[in-house]
Scaffold this motif. Structure first.
Motif, mmCIF file in Angstrom:
data_model
loop_
_atom_site.group_PDB
_atom_site.id
_atom_site.type_symbol
_atom_site.label_atom_id
_atom_site.label_comp_id
_atom_site.label_asym_id
_atom_site.label_seq_id
_atom_site.Cartn_x
_atom_site.Cartn_y
_atom_site.Cartn_z
ATOM 1 N N MET A 142 0.857 -1.091 0.157
ATOM 2 C CA MET A 142 -0.076 0.068 -0.077
ATOM 3 C C MET A 142 0.917 1.227 0.006
ATOM 4 S SD MET A 142 -2.993 1.498 2.018
ATOM 5 C CE MET A 142 -3.035 3.161 2.528
ATOM 6 N N HIS A 143 0.237 2.170 -0.610
ATOM 7 C CA HIS A 143 1.027 3.625 -0.714
ATOM 8 C C HIS A 143 0.855 4.296 0.658
ATOM 9 C CE1 HIS A 143 0.510 2.297 -4.958
ATOM 10 N NE2 HIS A 143 1.746 3.192 -5.187
ATOM 11 N N ALA A 144 1.695 5.100 1.219
ATOM 12 C CA ALA A 144 1.310 5.951 2.289
ATOM 13 C C ALA A 144 -0.040 6.626 1.902
ATOM 14 C CB ALA A 144 2.326 6.956 2.493
ATOM 15 N N PRO A 145 -1.002 6.465 2.896
ATOM 16 C CA PRO A 145 -2.210 7.115 2.607
ATOM 17 C C PRO A 145 -2.274 8.560 2.707
ATOM 18 C CG PRO A 145 -2.322 6.298 4.964
ATOM 19 C CD PRO A 145 -0.706 5.850 4.245
ATOM 20 N N PHE A 146 -3.061 9.079 1.795
ATOM 21 C CA PHE A 146 -3.258 10.496 1.492
ATOM 22 C C PHE A 146 -4.034 11.170 2.474
ATOM 23 C CE2 PHE A 146 -5.521 14.308 -0.340
ATOM 24 C CZ PHE A 146 -4.047 14.972 -0.931
ATOM 25 N N VAL A 147 -4.886 10.515 2.884
ATOM 26 C CA VAL A 147 -5.952 10.922 4.028
ATOM 27 C C VAL A 147 -6.247 9.506 4.848
ATOM 28 C CG1 VAL A 147 -8.194 10.609 2.658
ATOM 29 C CG2 VAL A 147 -7.967 12.257 4.576
ATOM 30 N N SER A 148 -6.632 9.671 6.184
ATOM 31 C CA SER A 148 -7.149 8.577 6.963
ATOM 32 C C SER A 148 -8.822 9.227 7.448
ATOM 33 C CB SER A 148 -6.088 8.520 8.172
ATOM 34 O OG SER A 148 -5.044 7.994 7.966
ATOM 35 N N VAL A 149 -9.278 8.119 7.389
ATOM 36 C CA VAL A 149 -10.966 8.414 7.769
ATOM 37 C C VAL A 149 -11.279 7.354 8.973
ATOM 38 C CG1 VAL A 149 -13.262 8.179 7.120
ATOM 39 C CG2 VAL A 149 -11.638 9.144 5.518
ATOM 40 N N VAL A 150 -11.524 8.047 10.145
ATOM 41 C CA VAL A 150 -11.824 7.297 11.407
ATOM 42 C C VAL A 150 -13.252 6.940 11.491
ATOM 43 C CG1 VAL A 150 -11.849 7.243 13.874
ATOM 44 C CG2 VAL A 150 -9.876 8.109 12.681
ATOM 45 N N ILE A 151 -13.772 5.786 11.513
ATOM 46 C CA ILE A 151 -15.241 5.187 11.538
ATOM 47 C C ILE A 151 -15.399 4.809 12.953
ATOM 48 C CG2 ILE A 151 -17.138 3.976 10.544
ATOM 49 C CD1 ILE A 151 -15.163 3.978 8.124
ATOM 50 N N PRO A 152 -16.073 5.681 13.785
ATOM 51 C CA PRO A 152 -16.403 5.042 15.090
ATOM 52 C C PRO A 152 -17.655 3.809 14.840
ATOM 53 C CG PRO A 152 -17.283 7.425 14.905
ATOM 54 C CD PRO A 152 -16.275 7.040 13.667
ATOM 55 N N ALA A 153 -17.412 3.033 15.811
ATOM 56 C CA ALA A 153 -18.027 1.769 15.674
ATOM 57 C C ALA A 153 -18.401 1.512 17.259
ATOM 58 C CB ALA A 153 -17.692 0.916 15.059
ATOM 59 N N TYR A 154 -19.709 1.323 17.765
ATOM 60 C CA TYR A 154 -20.084 0.703 19.049
ATOM 61 C C TYR A 154 -21.353 0.042 18.840
ATOM 62 C CZ TYR A 154 -21.283 0.147 23.625
ATOM 63 O OH TYR A 154 -21.709 -0.437 24.801
ATOM 64 N N ASN A 155 -21.294 -1.409 18.825
ATOM 65 C CA ASN A 155 -22.475 -2.338 18.510
ATOM 66 C C ASN A 155 -23.044 -2.050 17.425
ATOM 67 O OD1 ASN A 155 -21.825 -3.839 20.867
ATOM 68 N ND2 ASN A 155 -23.237 -2.365 22.114
ATOM 69 N N GLU A 156 -22.419 -1.685 16.144
ATOM 70 C CA GLU A 156 -22.735 -1.331 14.890
ATOM 71 C C GLU A 156 -22.633 -2.563 13.681
ATOM 72 O OE1 GLU A 156 -24.422 1.125 14.183
ATOM 73 O OE2 GLU A 156 -24.081 2.629 15.705
ATOM 74 N N GLY A 157 -22.518 -3.772 14.476
ATOM 75 C CA GLY A 157 -22.542 -5.089 13.712
ATOM 76 C C GLY A 157 -23.626 -5.486 12.577
#
Length: 123
Positions: free
Chosen positions: A1-16
């Motif tokens: 993988m290339h170094a990411p241009f952007v990081s996106v954080v997706i919070p998840a709590y009991n989202e199965g």
């Protein structure tokens, strides 16, 4: 993988139940469209075991699909051992969350076109 241009954080709590559809749609969209390398980090804040398993499986499936296609994007799953609550830093996951004045908008309430809109932003 290339170094990411952007990081996106997706919070998840009991989202199965909802996260797999969202992750699958993001994967599909990013495989169809040209975009700089994006790292999606799904942060599980101490979900129940069954929910955590569903969340982790969806992220692993998405990463496998991206890798098979040779995509420059990446999915990562990070889990805290227990729920850290809204305003506390999640030390185990290395992520600090801040409380907005009206609370956190839920990614699960995004319009179905949101992933496409995100990628359109890069054009």
């Amino acid at each position: 993988m290339h170094a990411p241009f952007v990081s996106v954080v997706i919070p998840a709590y009991n989202e199965g139940e909802r996260l797999p559809r969202f992750v699958a749609e993001l994967t599909r969209v990013f495989l169809e469209r040209s975009a700089p390398p994006v790292e999606f980090v799904v942060v599980d804040d101490g979900s129940a075991p069954k929910q955590a398993e569903l969340q982790r499986a969806s992220v692993e499936a998405a990463q496998a699909r991206l890798a098979t296609a040779g995509a420059r994007h990446q999915f990562t799953y990070v889990a805290a051992p227990r729920n850290q609550e809204r305003a506390r830093p999640s030390g185990s996951a290395g992520v600090t969350r801040q409380r907005a004045s009206r609370g956190w908008p839920s990614w699960t309430r995004m319009a179905p076109s949101a992933p496409r809109s995100f990628t359109d932003w890069w054009r």
